[in-house]
Design an enzyme around this catalytic site. Structure first.
Site, PDB file in Angstrom:
ATOM      1  N   LYS A  22     -13.470  -7.832  -7.706  1.00 23.66           N
ATOM      2  CA  LYS A  22     -13.635  -8.317  -6.114  1.00 23.66           C
ATOM      3  C   LYS A  22     -15.240  -8.665  -6.051  1.00 23.66           C
ATOM      4  O   LYS A  22     -16.022  -7.940  -6.307  1.00 23.66           O
ATOM      5  CB  LYS A  22     -13.404  -7.026  -5.197  1.00 23.66           C
ATOM      6  CG  LYS A  22     -12.086  -6.537  -5.234  1.00 23.66           C
ATOM      7  CD  LYS A  22     -11.984  -5.247  -4.360  1.00 23.66           C
ATOM      8  CE  LYS A  22     -10.637  -4.918  -4.237  1.00 23.66           C
ATOM      9  NZ  LYS A  22     -10.252  -3.470  -3.624  1.00 23.66           N
ATOM     10  N   ASP A  81      -0.322  -0.327  -4.513  1.00 23.11           N
ATOM     11  CA  ASP A  81      -1.791  -0.040  -4.536  1.00 23.11           C
ATOM     12  C   ASP A  81      -1.841   1.485  -3.773  1.00 23.11           C
ATOM     13  O   ASP A  81      -1.558   1.570  -2.588  1.00 23.11           O
ATOM     14  CB  ASP A  81      -2.783  -1.023  -4.017  1.00 23.11           C
ATOM     15  CG  ASP A  81      -4.232  -0.507  -4.153  1.00 23.11           C
ATOM     16  OD1 ASP A  81      -4.463   0.626  -4.624  1.00 23.11           O
ATOM     17  OD2 ASP A  81      -5.241  -1.141  -3.718  1.00 23.11           O
ATOM     18  N   GLN A 138     -11.204  -7.099  -0.711  1.00 27.71           N
ATOM     19  CA  GLN A 138     -11.870  -6.209  -0.070  1.00 27.71           C
ATOM     20  C   GLN A 138     -11.549  -5.635   1.667  1.00 27.71           C
ATOM     21  O   GLN A 138     -12.522  -5.480   2.150  1.00 27.71           O
ATOM     22  CB  GLN A 138     -13.630  -6.307  -0.350  1.00 27.71           C
ATOM     23  CG  GLN A 138     -14.006  -4.780  -0.390  1.00 27.71           C
ATOM     24  CD  GLN A 138     -13.715  -3.750  -1.379  1.00 27.71           C
ATOM     25  OE1 GLN A 138     -14.015  -4.050  -2.534  1.00 27.71           O
ATOM     26  NE2 GLN A 138     -12.884  -2.550  -0.971  1.00 27.71           N
ATOM     27  N   ASP A 187      -9.123  -0.520  -9.946  1.00 28.08           N
ATOM     28  CA  ASP A 187      -9.996  -1.274  -8.786  1.00 28.08           C
ATOM     29  C   ASP A 187     -11.193  -0.251  -8.594  1.00 28.08           C
ATOM     30  O   ASP A 187     -12.370  -0.644  -9.094  1.00 28.08           O
ATOM     31  CB  ASP A 187      -8.879  -1.320  -7.596  1.00 28.08           C
ATOM     32  CG  ASP A 187      -9.482  -1.844  -6.153  1.00 28.08           C
ATOM     33  OD1 ASP A 187     -10.544  -2.507  -6.378  1.00 28.08           O
ATOM     34  OD2 ASP A 187      -8.887  -1.730  -5.398  1.00 28.08           O
ATOM     35  N   GLU A 245      -1.736   0.163  -8.977  1.00 28.97           N
ATOM     36  CA  GLU A 245      -3.120   0.102  -8.853  1.00 28.97           C
ATOM     37  C   GLU A 245      -3.593   1.528  -8.347  1.00 28.97           C
ATOM     38  O   GLU A 245      -3.069   1.813  -7.439  1.00 28.97           O
ATOM     39  CB  GLU A 245      -3.749  -1.128  -8.123  1.00 28.97           C
ATOM     40  CG  GLU A 245      -4.984  -1.129  -7.940  1.00 28.97           C
ATOM     41  CD  GLU A 245      -5.262  -2.550  -7.024  1.00 28.97           C
ATOM     42  OE1 GLU A 245      -5.045  -3.632  -7.459  1.00 28.97           O
ATOM     43  OE2 GLU A 245      -6.264  -2.626  -6.373  1.00 28.97           O
ATOM     44  N   LYS A 252       0.953  -1.096  -0.038  1.00 32.34           N
ATOM     45  CA  LYS A 252      -0.012   0.171  -0.252  1.00 32.34           C
ATOM     46  C   LYS A 252       0.954   1.215  -0.010  1.00 32.34           C
ATOM     47  O   LYS A 252       1.901   1.364   0.769  1.00 32.34           O
ATOM     48  CB  LYS A 252      -1.106  -0.273   1.342  1.00 32.34           C
ATOM     49  CG  LYS A 252      -2.025  -1.093   1.303  1.00 32.34           C
ATOM     50  CD  LYS A 252      -2.979  -0.760   0.131  1.00 32.34           C
ATOM     51  CE  LYS A 252      -4.230  -1.634   0.129  1.00 32.34           C
ATOM     52  NZ  LYS A 252      -5.226  -1.249  -1.162  1.00 32.34           N
TER      53      LYS A 252
END
Ligand code: MUC
Ligand code: MG
Length: 385
Positions: free
Chosen positions: A275, A200, A303, A251, A226, A171
């Protein structure tokens, strides 16, 4: 058997939305929010012949605007009254009527997946087989939240040593960007060359910051990125994607067929995260077909699913060729302090095997549900004190 002989014994008689709260031992922090307790809503569908189907809806207010309370309200007040009395095989009709209400993607998906669980149990077949049954296991990728470089590197090494996981989503999206660049370098150094790493941003940077970060990370060996910046920065997002040396995954900007088509055809992304928590099984299947038609790669996203949500992802991902090619994000339940399932989920040699029983192939532990449910009982926060 024709429809009229099936109908009396195949009718939905109840849809329940049961909120629960299980704390995370380790909170997950990312650019758009953070999560320290799984305050999800279990969706239960009951039929007139006593079949019970389950799924769950995770509230993600920072992504879809839903809360635990809003999911319960829309399920109980809007969807249940319209769906009760319908046949369990009227899946497309149920989708259609739910889509008359805009938004609420995880509430709709919870109902859709619980319905598939019912159908699988009724037909005595796994949902995985019903969907496509492509392979019986998926490689696992783990999502690493914000922390300092040493800790994130140590966490990745421990996950590889314990579970054999060798693919990691890092992240990013913080300021200054160098904090995240340092984490990416630390993880690469800790794991060596053979681990898959990707990023992401959850829209935390703008396009210029994202481009700067990508330049600094050019030698780190990323497989994809992402949602580094918001897709709503329409022109600069396209500029960024054109310059990205890596696949750029849509996403949260592309949860539906229309948004996928728009984002991909406008050049705002060139790959897709699917997802189940937000597109259920019925719409995930449509998205897989759409992605194939558009000629883009699909990745199975997470998620921040709890155990049951993870099983739903696994069941869908392993049912299709396109979603089983890459490691799937299936492991963040590892940080939860407990599970509502009667059986343990297992990650071995970096893989998860699909349950084989009818429906989703897993059962809810009703004693645990009684303990963790928060309707008429206690506040989710009470669990943390
Ligand atoms: C992800 O892939 O973005 C974080 C926010 C959210 O909605 O999902 C997670 C994971
Ligand atoms: Mg994401």
């Amino acid at each position: 058997m024709n429809k009229s002989t099936l109908r009396p014994r195949e009718t939905i008689v109840a849809i329940r939305a049961i909120p629960y709260a299980i704390p995370y031992g380790k909170p997950l922090r990312f650019a758009s929010g953070s999560i320290s307790v799984a305050d999800n809503v279990l969706i239960q569908i009951e039929t007139d012949n006593g079949i019970i189907g389950w799924a769950e809806a995770p509230p993600r207010p920072y992504t879809y605007g839903e809360t635990q309370e809003s999911i319960i309200a829309v399920v109980e007040k809007v969807f249940a009254p319209q769906i009760i009395g319908r046949s369990i095989f009227d899946r497309e009709g149920i989708r259609s009527l739910m889509n008359r209400t805009i938004g609420n993607p995880t509430a709709k998906s919870g109902i859709d997946m619980a319905l598939w669980d019912v159908i699988g149990k009724r037909l005595d077949i796994s949902v995985h087989q019903l969907l496509g049954g492509y392979t019986d296991s998926l490689k696992v990728s783990h999502m690493l939240g914000f922390d300092d470089p040493q800790r994130v590197g140590d966490e990745a090494v421990e996950l590889r040593e314990t579970y054999g996981i060798n693919s990691f989503k890092i992240k990013v999206g913080r300021h200054p960007i160098d904090d995240d660049v340092a984490v990416c370098r630390a993880v690469r150094e800790a794991l060596g060359e053979d681990a898959e790493l990707y990023l992401d941003g959850n829209r935390g940077w703008n396009a210029v910051e994202s481009a700067a970060a990508l330049r600094k990370l050019a030698d780190v060996g990323l497989s994809r990125v992402e949602e580094l910046n918001p897709a709503d920065e329409i022109t600069s997002r396209k500029w960024l994607v054109e310059r990205s040396p890596f696949l750029f995954v849509a996403d949260e900007s592309a949860p539906t067929q229309a948004t996928v088509t728009r984002e991909i055809l406008s050049g705002a992304a060139n790959a897709l995260s699917i997802k189940t928590a937000r597109s259920g099984f019925t719409d995930s299947v449509r998205l897989i077909g759409l992605a194939e038609g558009l000629g883009i790669e699909t990745f199975l996203g997470n998620q921040i699913d709890a155990h049951l949500g993870t099983v739903c992802s696994l069941v869908l991902g392993a049912a299709f060729d396109a979603t089983s090619r890459h490691p799937a994000e299936l492991s963040n339940w590892l940080d939860l302090e407990d599970s509502l399932l009667t059986e343990d989920l297992v990650i071995r040699n970096g893989e998860m095997k699909v349950p084989t029983g009818p429906g989703l192939g897993v059962d809810i532990d009703l004693d645990k549900l009684q303990h963790y449910r928060v309707d008429n009982q206690m506040s989710p926060l009470a669990l943390l004190t």
